[in-house]
Structures are given as structure tokens and as C-alpha cells.
Write an enzyme that holds these catalytic residues in place. Structure first.
Site, PDB file in Angstrom:
ATOM      1  N   LYS A 151       9.054   5.679  29.716  1.00  0.00           N
ATOM      2  CA  LYS A 151       9.143   4.457  28.931  1.00  0.00           C
ATOM      3  C   LYS A 151       9.990   3.423  29.673  1.00  0.00           C
ATOM      4  CE  LYS A 151       9.085   6.728  24.350  1.00  0.00           C
ATOM      5  NZ  LYS A 151       7.927   6.047  23.744  1.00  0.00           N
ATOM      6  N   ARG A 180       2.611  15.059  19.322  1.00  0.00           N
ATOM      7  CA  ARG A 180       1.473  15.854  18.857  1.00  0.00           C
ATOM      8  C   ARG A 180       1.456  17.242  19.501  1.00  0.00           C
ATOM      9  NH1 ARG A 180      -2.440  11.256  21.022  1.00  0.00           N
ATOM     10  NH2 ARG A 180      -0.566  10.135  20.380  1.00  0.00           N
TER      11      ARG A 180
END
Length: 424
Positions: free
Chosen positions: A203, A277
Site C-alpha cells: 500500500k 478473504r
């Protein structure tokens, strides 16, 4: 410390206040209800009062319902301590609000904690100990950490967390007020990424700054279970927190890796920043093994959900129409906001891979169009076909900076909805 009294009124403010919906007279402030979305208006009024440097208020008057008092407290809250809202109403109402506040404050404290202070094992331990303190001998738990995760075939949590020196962990907690062989009514699953650097799909600094909040799902379901227990929950519930720290190192998982899950599903890693996930897949399999009739997972999962519903709603997904309706009813009953997004069988195949059964995302920025639904479709692969399932993408769980509705930091928005679902 002087206490400001806050009163609701349906009167129009004096002309010299112009269009203001909050006015002041001595040590009393008045919120002038205008009949337009009163919950939202009162929460925004609380922010205005708090912004005046007022730290302690006493709610007073006949117009204060439980939900209006609650949203006022939500708007009044800040990440820094030193403020207080004193409730009004009868003893039962005040007790309900006190229980809500304890649960919300627990979720806020966990979510606002620094990544340095809140490791994956610490998150699992604090959640377990808090619920144990509430539920006593009705609560039992086990924490699986580090290499032991591989022995149990929880490959997603292990892969995401192995780049950190602090081990990943899975909390398995059982609240059972019934007999030893009682069936599990509900299983809760929470994403507990205590810090998300994005891994090798790194990020930006700006995108990483708020990533202490990426365990907001774990905080939400833990706080909801605690609130439900305090409210007299009399059904067996299991809780699974999937805790890891997603960092870059020589041990970290990499793009192109393939994970083989316990149910045999193979997953190609095309984005290490789509890690939530991967850990939830383990938790959903564990929840499915419990035989629970209803599985609820909560996660700060996708920026796509925020883009779709804003940060004033939590996005909800389910293959069952009745489960969506129940979630909407429960949220409405406690004054929280949810909105359903699409989930069709083809969403399970929306992230194709040439090398595995599925990829964990699409290899494009943000996962491409429909990213929130594609993530839900991925998770669906790991849910028992015999269970009703609700996936909550917590778009409203955290504010990076103060808004007209919330102070900066964790909001705990979603805790009441999940607690209400546990009562059904």
C-alpha cells in the site's frame, strides 16, 4: 466539571439563531428536531456540541428514545478519552444503553489500538478474556497460533501472517448456556488483520496509515456476542477470529503462490493486499464444520464496498433472500444502516486463474469492477451449502478523519446489528 444539559425540542429556534438546529441557553443546549431523519440529525447535533469543547452532557426530557440517546452518544464519542454522556429514561432503558456502550467501547478500544500494541495473539487473547469475563463457565476457548495452524490445515491465516515475527492465530470460542451436546445456532467469523501493509502488493503510506482498523470485523463480532450475552442470550454460539499481521519479509507469502485449503480449493495469489478473504476462508470452513444454522462473517474487506454504499452503511451479502431481509430488519430495529449488494452464483468464478480453482482477486487495481461482490463470491466457496450465510463488508466501521457524523477512529457501527441477529 460543569455538565451541559441536552434537551430535544420540536420548537423552532429563535430568529437570531438563523437556521441552526442546535441552540444554547446557559448550561442547556437544545436540539430542534425538524422531522427529517431524526437519528441522523441528532447524531450530527452531538458532533456540533462536542466540537464546542463540551466533554460531559446530561440528556434530559421526554423526547429521548433509546435509539436517539444512542446515536447522540455515537456522535459525541471521540478516540481520545475524557468525555461522558449521562443517560435519561427508566432503569431498564439506562441498563440497555450501558450494555451497548460497554460493547461499543470494547470494539473501539481494540480497533483504535496501535498496531505495535495489538498483535494477532493479543487480539485473540483480549477478545477471549473479555467474553470469558462476561459469560463465565459458559465460555470456553482455544487459540491456535503459528505453525500449529498448518497442522490444523488453516493455510490462509498462516500464509498471510507468516511474514511477521509475531505469529498469526485463530481463536475458536464456544458460548454454550445449554447442554454439552446442544447444536450450534450461530457461528460468527471476524477478520482480524491487526495491521495490513498490503504485503508485496504494498500500500501507499496514505493507504497504510489507517490499517490498524483492519481487525474491525473481529472487534465487531466479539463486541456483538458480548452484548448479546449481557442481554440474556440463550443459544449456543461459536466465534472464530482470524488474526494475522500482513507484513513484508523474507518469510512473507508472494504473488503467484498457490494455497490449497482444507476443503481442497486451490487459490492463486494475484494480490497480497486481498488478504482478508484468505483468512476468512479458514474461519468460514471452521464455522461450517460447527454445523451452525446461520453463519455471519464481518470484515473491513473491500474499498469497493465503501465506493458503493459510502461509509454511512455496511454492505451485506447473502445467497438467501430471507437472510438479507432479516439483516435489514435487525439493523433497522437498532437504528443502524445496511444495504444489500449483488451476490449471484457466477460471482464465485469472477476471479479466474489459469493455475488454480480461483484467484484471490483480479490482477487489476482495486480488484476491478464489482470488487465487493467478487470478494463475497470468493468467500462463498468456503461456506457449507447447508447453512444460511450473511457476509457483512464493514464500510462504516472506521473514519480516518472526523466527519459530520463521527469522530475520527472506530465507530462500532455494526455491533448492534450483529447482536440483534443473535437474538433471532
Amino acid at each position: 466539571m460543569q455538565v451541559m444539559t441536552v434537551t430535544l425540542t420540536q420548537s423552532v429556534p429563535a430568529s437570531h439563531w438563523g437556521k441552526a438546529d442546535v441552540t444554547f441557553e446557559g448550561q442547556t443546549s437544545f436540539i430542534h428536531l425538524n422531522g427529517n431523519a431524526p437519528l441522523r440529525q441528532v447524531q450530527m447535533a452531538a458532533r456540533k456540541i462536542r466540537s464546542q469543547g463540551i466533554n460531559q452532557v446530561q440528556l434530559e426530557g421526554d423526547l429521548w428514545t433509546i435509539d436517539l440517546q444512542w446515536v447522540f452518544a455515537q456522535g459525541f464519542a471521540t478516540a481520545k478519552p475524557g468525555y461522558e454522556v449521562l443517560w435519561c429514561g427508566d432503569e431498564k432503558q439506562q441498563q440497555t444503553l450501558a450494555h451497548r456502550l460497554e460493547a461499543a467501547n470494547f470494539a473501539r478500544q481494540l480497533t483504535n489500538d496501535t498496531p505495535e500494541d495489538l498483535s494477532p495473539v493479543s487480539l485473540a487473547t483480549q477478545a477471549a478474556n473479555w467474553l470469558k469475563a462476561i459469560g463465565g463457565d459458559k465460555v470456553s476457548f482455544n487459540i491456535i497460533e503459528g505453525q500449529a495452524l498448518l497442522e490444523k490445515k488453516w493455510v490462509g491465516i498462516h500464509a498471510v501472517g507468516r511474514g511477521s515475527d509475531r505469529p498469526p492465530a485463530l481463536l475458536e470460542l464456544d458460548f454454550n448456556p445449554l447442554s454439552a451436546d446442544a447444536p450450534v445456532d450461530v457461528a460468527l467469523v471476524g477478520k482480524g488483520i491487526t495491521f495490513d501493509s498490503g504485503g508485496y502488493s504494498l500500500k501507499s503510506s496514505e493507504g497504510m496509515l489507517a490499517m490498524k482498523c483492519d481487525m474491525g470485523g473481529a472487534a465487531t463480532v466479539t463486541a456483538a456476542l458480548g452484548l448479546a450475552i449481557k442481554s440474556g442470550l440463550n443459544k449456543r454460539v461459536k466465534l472464530y477470529l482470524c488474526c494475522a499481521e500482513n507484513l513484508v519479509s523474507g518469510h512473507a507469502f508472494k504473488l503467484g503462490d498457490i494455497l490449497t485449503y482444507k476443503n481442497g480449493t486451490t487459490v492463486e495469489i494475484v494480490n497480497t493486499d486481498a488478504e482478508g478473504r484468505l483468512v476468512l476462508a479458514d474461519g468460514l470452513q471452521a464455522a461450517s464444520e460447527s454445523g451452525a444454522k446461520l453463519i455471519i462473517d464481518a470484515a473491513t474487506l473491500t474499498g469497493a464496498a465503501v465506493m458503493a454504499v459510502s461509509n454511512e452503511y455496511n454492505a451485506i451479502f447473502s445467497p438467501q433472500t430471507e437472510t438479507i431481509k432479516m439483516a435489514q430488519q435487525c439493523a433497522a430495529a437498532v437504528g443502524e444502516n445496511v444495504w444489500p449488494l449483488p451476490l449471484d452464483p457466477w460471482h464465485r468464478d469472477a476471479c479466474p486463474s489459469a493455475y488454480a480453482d480461483t484467484a484471490n482477486s483480479r490482477p487489476v487495481k482495486g480488484g476491478g469492477a464489482g470488487g465487493a461482490s467478487n470478494a463475497a463470491g470468493f468467500l462463498w466457496r468456503f461456506v457449507s451449502p447447508n447453512a444460511n450465510w450473511l457476509h457483512i463488508d464493514l464500510a462504516a466501521a472506521f473514519e480516518s478523519s472526523a466527519t459530520g457524523l463521527w469522530g475520527a477512529g472506530a465507530t462500532a457501527h455494526g455491533v448492534l446489528t450483529v447482536a440483534e441477529l443473535l437474538k433471532r
